[in-house]
Write a protein that holds these residues in place. Structure first.
Motif, PDB file in Angstrom:
ATOM      1  N   THR A 192       0.904  -1.348  -0.028  1.00  0.00           N
ATOM      2  CA  THR A 192       0.041  -0.046  -0.206  1.00  0.00           C
ATOM      3  C   THR A 192       0.832   1.297   0.005  1.00  0.00           C
ATOM      4  O   THR A 192       2.106   1.110   0.690  1.00  0.00           O
ATOM      5  N   SER A 193       0.445   2.412  -0.786  1.00  0.00           N
ATOM      6  CA  SER A 193       1.227   3.634  -0.684  1.00  0.00           C
ATOM      7  C   SER A 193       0.854   4.144   0.409  1.00  0.00           C
ATOM      8  O   SER A 193      -0.334   4.575   0.921  1.00  0.00           O
ATOM      9  N   ILE A 194       1.873   4.529   1.621  1.00  0.00           N
ATOM     10  CA  ILE A 194       1.463   5.235   2.704  1.00  0.00           C
ATOM     11  C   ILE A 194       2.591   6.147   3.065  1.00  0.00           C
ATOM     12  O   ILE A 194       3.778   6.278   2.421  1.00  0.00           O
ATOM     13  N   ARG A 195       2.319   7.049   4.052  1.00  0.00           N
ATOM     14  CA  ARG A 195       3.288   8.093   4.374  1.00  0.00           C
ATOM     15  C   ARG A 195       3.479   7.644   5.913  1.00  0.00           C
ATOM     16  O   ARG A 195       2.619   7.622   6.875  1.00  0.00           O
ATOM     17  N   VAL A 196       4.767   7.569   6.422  1.00  0.00           N
ATOM     18  CA  VAL A 196       5.072   7.246   7.793  1.00  0.00           C
ATOM     19  C   VAL A 196       6.144   8.303   7.972  1.00  0.00           C
ATOM     20  O   VAL A 196       7.087   8.701   7.253  1.00  0.00           O
ATOM     21  N   LEU A 197       5.993   8.772   9.591  1.00  0.00           N
ATOM     22  CA  LEU A 197       6.912   9.551  10.002  1.00  0.00           C
ATOM     23  C   LEU A 197       7.563   8.759  11.220  1.00  0.00           C
ATOM     24  O   LEU A 197       6.859   8.295  12.178  1.00  0.00           O
ATOM     25  N   ASP A 198       8.814   8.739  11.065  1.00  0.00           N
ATOM     26  CA  ASP A 198       9.597   8.112  12.164  1.00  0.00           C
ATOM     27  C   ASP A 198      10.369   9.060  13.100  1.00  0.00           C
ATOM     28  O   ASP A 198      11.583   9.661  12.813  1.00  0.00           O
ATOM     29  N   LEU A 199       9.683   9.211  14.117  1.00  0.00           N
ATOM     30  CA  LEU A 199      10.042  10.325  15.279  1.00  0.00           C
ATOM     31  C   LEU A 199      11.557   9.785  16.176  1.00  0.00           C
ATOM     32  O   LEU A 199      11.143   8.684  16.735  1.00  0.00           O
ATOM     33  N   GLY A 200      12.539  10.535  16.103  1.00  0.00           N
ATOM     34  CA  GLY A 200      13.622   9.760  16.877  1.00  0.00           C
ATOM     35  C   GLY A 200      14.347   8.443  16.131  1.00  0.00           C
ATOM     36  O   GLY A 200      14.464   7.461  16.656  1.00  0.00           O
ATOM     37  N   CYS A 201      14.483   8.350  15.005  1.00  0.00           N
ATOM     38  CA  CYS A 201      14.754   7.448  13.877  1.00  0.00           C
ATOM     39  C   CYS A 201      16.016   6.811  14.212  1.00  0.00           C
ATOM     40  O   CYS A 201      16.175   5.794  13.690  1.00  0.00           O
ATOM     41  N   GLY A 202      16.849   7.499  14.763  1.00  0.00           N
ATOM     42  CA  GLY A 202      18.286   7.114  14.836  1.00  0.00           C
ATOM     43  C   GLY A 202      19.097   6.948  13.629  1.00  0.00           C
ATOM     44  O   GLY A 202      18.942   7.796  12.834  1.00  0.00           O
ATOM     45  N   LYS A 203      19.529   5.682  13.385  1.00  0.00           N
ATOM     46  CA  LYS A 203      20.443   5.346  12.187  1.00  0.00           C
ATOM     47  C   LYS A 203      19.274   4.963  11.131  1.00  0.00           C
ATOM     48  O   LYS A 203      19.552   4.618   9.811  1.00  0.00           O
ATOM     49  N   GLY A 204      17.874   4.955  11.394  1.00  0.00           N
ATOM     50  CA  GLY A 204      16.794   4.619  10.373  1.00  0.00           C
ATOM     51  C   GLY A 204      16.557   3.189   9.904  1.00  0.00           C
ATOM     52  O   GLY A 204      15.981   2.861   9.116  1.00  0.00           O
ATOM     53  N   GLU A 261      15.900  13.803   8.193  1.00  0.00           N
ATOM     54  CA  GLU A 261      16.148  15.186   8.505  1.00  0.00           C
ATOM     55  C   GLU A 261      16.711  15.577   9.915  1.00  0.00           C
ATOM     56  O   GLU A 261      16.207  14.761  10.783  1.00  0.00           O
ATOM     57  N   VAL A 262      17.569  16.477  10.277  1.00  0.00           N
ATOM     58  CA  VAL A 262      18.196  16.455  11.732  1.00  0.00           C
ATOM     59  C   VAL A 262      17.137  17.635  12.183  1.00  0.00           C
ATOM     60  O   VAL A 262      17.072  18.962  11.483  1.00  0.00           O
ATOM     61  N   MET A 263      16.309  17.097  13.050  1.00  0.00           N
ATOM     62  CA  MET A 263      15.352  17.838  13.780  1.00  0.00           C
ATOM     63  C   MET A 263      14.981  17.333  14.977  1.00  0.00           C
ATOM     64  O   MET A 263      15.165  16.221  15.361  1.00  0.00           O
ATOM     65  N   ASP A 264      14.462  18.528  15.928  1.00  0.00           N
ATOM     66  CA  ASP A 264      14.033  17.891  16.999  1.00  0.00           C
ATOM     67  C   ASP A 264      12.552  17.693  16.807  1.00  0.00           C
ATOM     68  O   ASP A 264      12.052  18.024  16.075  1.00  0.00           O
ATOM     69  N   ILE A 265      12.080  16.537  17.748  1.00  0.00           N
ATOM     70  CA  ILE A 265      10.877  15.821  17.448  1.00  0.00           C
ATOM     71  C   ILE A 265       9.698  16.879  17.753  1.00  0.00           C
ATOM     72  O   ILE A 265       8.940  16.809  16.937  1.00  0.00           O
ATOM     73  N   ARG A 266       9.791  17.652  18.582  1.00  0.00           N
ATOM     74  CA  ARG A 266       8.915  18.897  18.881  1.00  0.00           C
ATOM     75  C   ARG A 266       8.586  19.747  17.610  1.00  0.00           C
ATOM     76  O   ARG A 266       7.615  20.111  17.401  1.00  0.00           O
ATOM     77  N   GLN A 267       9.731  20.054  17.119  1.00  0.00           N
ATOM     78  CA  GLN A 267       9.646  20.880  16.072  1.00  0.00           C
ATOM     79  C   GLN A 267       9.139  19.996  14.910  1.00  0.00           C
ATOM     80  O   GLN A 267       8.373  20.715  13.879  1.00  0.00           O
ATOM     81  N   ALA A 268       9.442  18.881  14.730  1.00  0.00           N
ATOM     82  CA  ALA A 268       8.929  18.116  13.591  1.00  0.00           C
ATOM     83  C   ALA A 268       7.322  17.926  13.610  1.00  0.00           C
ATOM     84  O   ALA A 268       6.599  17.962  12.738  1.00  0.00           O
ATOM     85  N   ILE A 269       6.839  17.823  14.879  1.00  0.00           N
ATOM     86  CA  ILE A 269       5.525  17.971  15.254  1.00  0.00           C
ATOM     87  C   ILE A 269       4.784  19.122  14.743  1.00  0.00           C
ATOM     88  O   ILE A 269       3.419  19.146  14.112  1.00  0.00           O
ATOM     89  N   GLY A 270       5.454  20.161  14.617  1.00  0.00           N
ATOM     90  CA  GLY A 270       4.948  21.241  14.351  1.00  0.00           C
ATOM     91  C   GLY A 270       4.983  21.640  12.813  1.00  0.00           C
ATOM     92  O   GLY A 270       4.417  22.443  12.428  1.00  0.00           O
ATOM     93  N   VAL A 271       5.797  20.688  12.211  1.00  0.00           N
ATOM     94  CA  VAL A 271       6.066  20.977  10.581  1.00  0.00           C
ATOM     95  C   VAL A 271       5.159  19.998   9.881  1.00  0.00           C
ATOM     96  O   VAL A 271       4.732  20.292   8.899  1.00  0.00           O
TER      97      VAL A 271
END
Length: 259
Positions: free
Chosen positions: A53-65, A108-118
């Motif tokens: 299925t075509s899905i969009r996933v956000l992995d917060l604090g993904c580490g090395k992916g 992306e290098v980003m703070d989790i709380r910032q990502a939630i706002g974006v």
């Protein structure tokens, strides 16, 4: 002066001393899965969303992916991973190339709380072994549901206390209360196999000790800093194996929750 970014990084990595941050990439270079077991997360997603299925996933604090890469190998669409550790994000990008999933992954290098706002409108958000970066469970859940669309899923890998009176950690009941207060639907919860967890912890700790000893040989002045970090990891493992139960929650934002 220590930056706010370093403080957040130290907290997410269970590091007591900010000076250790510069050495984390070296200490953890042998460990790909920094937190959740990728195949377990994929199994959960398979149970709620058909493969391919075509899905969009956000992995917060993904580490090395590791989780993001595995999802991208099985699903079409887009996986975005964010983490504050730039070295981890660089490695995630390189591994995406070698695994031939670069076209499906973005890091992306980003703070989790910032990502939630974006970001918003995701089918799935993953919040795995990130640590306590929010004031309480209800705040965390209310923030996470902002990034998923109605009927979207939230996967949280965390731990609960084995004892109701163990006040340092959340209990099964406190989780259930927070889920209800956040107007989320609880789809499932799964416990991590204890033997598997012990094997992973033993493997990871042995690798950390090996790299710490290498650094101590090169930089004797860092001995106490490195020993303290190794000890903090041992204490965390002891707590996890004796006082906690590792659990993965599968939650769903309700269709009528429009915020």
């Amino acid at each position: 002066m220590n930056s706010n970014k370093d403080i957040k990084l130290a907290k997410s990595l269970s590091a007591d001393n900010l000076e250790i941050i510069d050495y984390i990439p070296y200490l953890l270079q042998d460990i790909i899965e920094l937190g959740a077991i990728a195949k377990d997360v994929l199994k959960i997603i398979n149970q709620i969303i058909p493969i391919s299925t075509s899905i969009r996933v956000l992995d917060l604090g993904c580490g090395k992916g590791a989780v993001s890469h595995l999802i991208a190998q099985h699903y079409e669409g887009e996986v975005i991973g964010v983490d504050l550790m730039e070295a981890f994000i660089d490695e995630a990008k390189e591994r995406a190339k070698s695994l031939n999933v670069k076209q499906y992954c973005r890091f992306e290098v980003m703070d989790i709380r910032q990502a939630i706002g974006v970001y918003d409108g995701f089918d799935v958000v993953i919040f795995a072994s990130v640590g306590n970066i929010f004031d309480d469970l209800s705040q965390m859940l209310n923030q996470l549901k902002k990034v998923v669309k109605p009927n979207g899923f939230i996967i949280i890998d965390d731990a609960i206390s084995k004892y109701d009176d163990h006040s340092e950690h959340e209990t099964m009941q406190s989780w259930k209360d927070a889920i209800e207060q956040s107007n989320l639907r609880m789809i499932d919860h799964e416990y991590t196999n204890e033997n598997q967890l012990k094997q992973i912890n033993a493997f990871n700790q042995a690798k950390i000790i090996k790299r710490a000893n290498e650094l101590k040989q090169r930089h004797p002045q860092l001995a106490q800093l490195l020993d303290n970090y190794v000890k903090s990891q041992e204490d965390e493992i002891d707590d996890l194996e004796n006082n906690l139960i590792s659990i993965t929650w599968v939650l769903q934002r309700k269709d009528d929750d429009r915020e």
